[in-house]
Design an enzyme around this catalytic site. Sequence first.
Site, PDB file in Angstrom:
ATOM      1  N   HIS A 195       0.802  -1.412  -0.007  1.00 45.80           N
ATOM      2  CA  HIS A 195      -0.092  -0.057  -0.112  1.00 45.80           C
ATOM      3  C   HIS A 195       0.954   1.295   0.038  1.00 45.80           C
ATOM      4  O   HIS A 195       0.697   2.458  -0.776  1.00 45.80           O
ATOM      5  CB  HIS A 195      -0.801   0.032   1.231  1.00 45.80           C
ATOM      6  CG  HIS A 195      -1.946   0.985   1.296  1.00 45.80           C
ATOM      7  ND1 HIS A 195      -3.161   1.043   0.949  1.00 45.80           N
ATOM      8  CD2 HIS A 195      -1.734   2.468   1.647  1.00 45.80           C
ATOM      9  CE1 HIS A 195      -3.711   2.077   1.278  1.00 45.80           C
ATOM     10  NE2 HIS A 195      -3.101   2.908   1.699  1.00 45.80           N
ATOM     11  N   GLU A 196       1.721   1.342   0.889  1.00 43.36           N
ATOM     12  CA  GLU A 196       2.732   2.433   1.022  1.00 43.36           C
ATOM     13  C   GLU A 196       3.619   2.743  -0.241  1.00 43.36           C
ATOM     14  O   GLU A 196       3.729   3.806  -0.690  1.00 43.36           O
ATOM     15  CB  GLU A 196       3.720   2.265   2.242  1.00 43.36           C
ATOM     16  CG  GLU A 196       3.017   2.289   3.621  1.00 43.36           C
ATOM     17  CD  GLU A 196       1.860   3.132   3.742  1.00 43.36           C
ATOM     18  OE1 GLU A 196       1.574   4.242   3.204  1.00 43.36           O
ATOM     19  OE2 GLU A 196       0.885   2.661   4.318  1.00 43.36           O
ATOM     20  N   HIS A 242       1.880   4.402  -2.918  1.00 43.01           N
ATOM     21  CA  HIS A 242       1.667   5.731  -2.727  1.00 43.01           C
ATOM     22  C   HIS A 242       2.822   6.601  -3.333  1.00 43.01           C
ATOM     23  O   HIS A 242       2.791   7.666  -3.706  1.00 43.01           O
ATOM     24  CB  HIS A 242       1.636   6.094  -1.431  1.00 43.01           C
ATOM     25  CG  HIS A 242       0.204   6.192  -0.807  1.00 43.01           C
ATOM     26  ND1 HIS A 242      -0.744   6.824  -1.222  1.00 43.01           N
ATOM     27  CD2 HIS A 242      -0.091   5.322   0.350  1.00 43.01           C
ATOM     28  CE1 HIS A 242      -1.750   6.119  -0.622  1.00 43.01           C
ATOM     29  NE2 HIS A 242      -1.457   6.007   0.428  1.00 43.01           N
ATOM     30  N   GLU A 296      -5.498   7.376  -1.759  1.00 43.25           N
ATOM     31  CA  GLU A 296      -5.993   6.498  -1.096  1.00 43.25           C
ATOM     32  C   GLU A 296      -7.018   5.234  -1.683  1.00 43.25           C
ATOM     33  O   GLU A 296      -6.682   4.189  -1.509  1.00 43.25           O
ATOM     34  CB  GLU A 296      -6.856   6.543   0.347  1.00 43.25           C
ATOM     35  CG  GLU A 296      -6.027   7.425   1.073  1.00 43.25           C
ATOM     36  CD  GLU A 296      -4.578   7.113   1.323  1.00 43.25           C
ATOM     37  OE1 GLU A 296      -4.274   5.860   1.509  1.00 43.25           O
ATOM     38  OE2 GLU A 296      -3.953   7.886   2.037  1.00 43.25           O
TER      39      GLU A 296
END
Length: 752
Positions: A479-480, A483, A502
Amino acid sequence: MDTKLDPSRDDLPLMANTSHILVKHYVLDLDVDFESQIIEGTIVLFFESGNRFQKQSGSTKEPCRSESNEACRFRMPEPCHSPVTDTRTFSSKTRSNDFTICGKGEKDTSGKDGNHDNWEQASGISSSKYCCDTGNHGSEDFLLVLDCCDLSVLKVEEVDVAAVPGIEKLTRSPKLTVVSEELRNQIVCELVTLPADRWREQLDYYARCSQAPGCGELLFDTDTWSLQIRKTGAQTATDFPHAIRIRYSTKPQGRSVTWTSDQSGRPCVYTMGSPINNRALFPCQEPPVAMSTWQATVRAAASFVVLMSGENSAKPTQLREGCSSWHYYVTMPMPASTFTIAVGSWTEMKPETCSSNDLAAERSLSPSEADFRYVGICGHMEYPCRFQNPSATTQEIIPHRVFAPVCLKAACQETLLQLVPPCLSAAHRVLGTHPFSRLDILIVPGNFPSLGMASPHIIFLSQSVLTGNSHLCGTRLCHEIAHAWFGLAIGARDWTEEWLSEGFATHLEDVFWAKAQQLDPHEAQEQQELKACLRWCRLQDEVRNSPEEMQVLRPNKEKTGHVSDSGSSVVKHGLNPEKVFMQVHYLKGYFLLRFLAQRLGDDTYFAFLRKFVHTFHGQLILSQDFLQMLLENIPEEKRLELSVENIFRDWLESSGIPQPLQRERQAGAECGLARQVSVEVEKWIRMNRRPRKRKRRETEQVFEKGRNISPAVFTDLWRAESPDLPAEGKPSSSARPQCGSGQRARNYRWRM
Ligand SMILES: [Zn+2]
């Protein structure tokens, strides 16, 4: 009850007048003192004031005027008495008086202690009073407005960049005999517009200019949300000094940084994604449109490690006894809100045995998976871009370091360290070029309010991801990592559109993680369907239990991205405490992207996504930029009733469950793994209804020994989707409720 929101509390103000003047580069020079819990030093800001100045500087200039002539030229009838060059004796009281003389007293007499009345009066969503006053009109001085909160500003001065040896190379004048404001501004203008291939020289000039002597203090005042600076007689942004130095210190209670102890009990400080971003760390232009580069020198006691958003893997320089200095820089312009710093007694974690890291990094990329035909074509402002560098585009695994308190060494070695290379590699296989050249990962202290947070070149992970098996850690890391593309390299132009970072990161984490685990397509689909089921439950709960107005992904509708004439704006609900409890941007955003990917088919969707990344990296976007480009790239037969307007109506601008999603879930997806989990869940519910006499270890045996599901997998998947259930223990009581908005890519937060 009247639920009308109070703009002074619910909306986050972005005060900087970015329409008049833009920061292009920050030079921070700071000392971190753990005893007083203060960060203190200077920040030098280099500005560009828009097209008018650029034209002016491009023309050949007449020899420079003397300082006094210059002052005469700009001085207007307005009785602003104090000569700019001699304001050192000003106390804050006289500053205030001076502002009164200049007709701004009505706002400058209040607010120094956080008086919200001042803000309410000045910054109502529709009110443009404040904005007008900060602008450039009438015969008043130009006012530079910076976002600033909880900082002690000690001094603001103009920097004499003309005093830097060799700087005349940047100007057309062979020798700088007579130095004027205009000449100094011309130097800064040339400096900020140096071509990308001269970035080293540019950084060096910035650093040397930042240390040049001051040449006149500037008048300043602060209120709850801003620092206002002016120079007597400088009526326009063009006339205003283009390099200024601010001496300041943070306050221990400032909300941008958290002073705490790490898991080994040693002091540390870090930025933790506060809703007010970095404005209590340094005065800055917060609006995302103010994309800038930065460099920072940070000094701390030699036992500390300084990590920061910087593209160099900094090593400490020993200074005087017991003190060391760290220097970081970035060359890619990004919003100031993405800057992150962490200082603590952390240890770099290394794998026990030499890993296949380097080998993996060398593996070549299959051309079918990522398409590099776009190399060389970039839509962003000029900077040394990795997408234009053939050796960077093929780099599957970027150099990375992992830091944690020494007591977490074993946990890092067991889970995190071996997950980083496959997750980075999976991301590269899906999206292509890593936008950032390197990565630090830090296991943050226990009071960190979320599972993770991504910033340029640095990812914070909660210690909670180190527990259990690899699912939680892997998905969170994915997830990170996502980003880096969505949230950082491609940012939301309007922070209310949080789904643009998000929603994408949530959707991509499943895709990256399936690849990192090397699942076959069927296994990947089952796991992703199970996550969809969990997120669907969560979304339904949230829609039932939250105010309708908070369920809308694009609350400003057609006004999204609009700012006042000066560039100031408010982020709707940006400070609303209710927002802390909501994940609607993650969930609805995720379901929208999943819906689109299903409609197009994964191959078409991800090929498009790579194209989108190539087109928009280094830029800020609104929802329509993505949707329009997507629909233009969909074959006619797959488009059916899809249009930007329909997607806005069904997904982004309405509260509740989007209709297309409701229909899809009602149709009922067939998924063996999800069915298996529901059977388990029902069994658990039945167990819980029985009188509670048995001990926990007995209940663990009721798990079905399934093909894909084990108690650990189930628990991790569930935790990953249930951020209000801490994976272990409870969040520290010192953790404050955080609500987020915007550019900085944030994640699931622990709920209080
Ligand atoms: Zn580029």
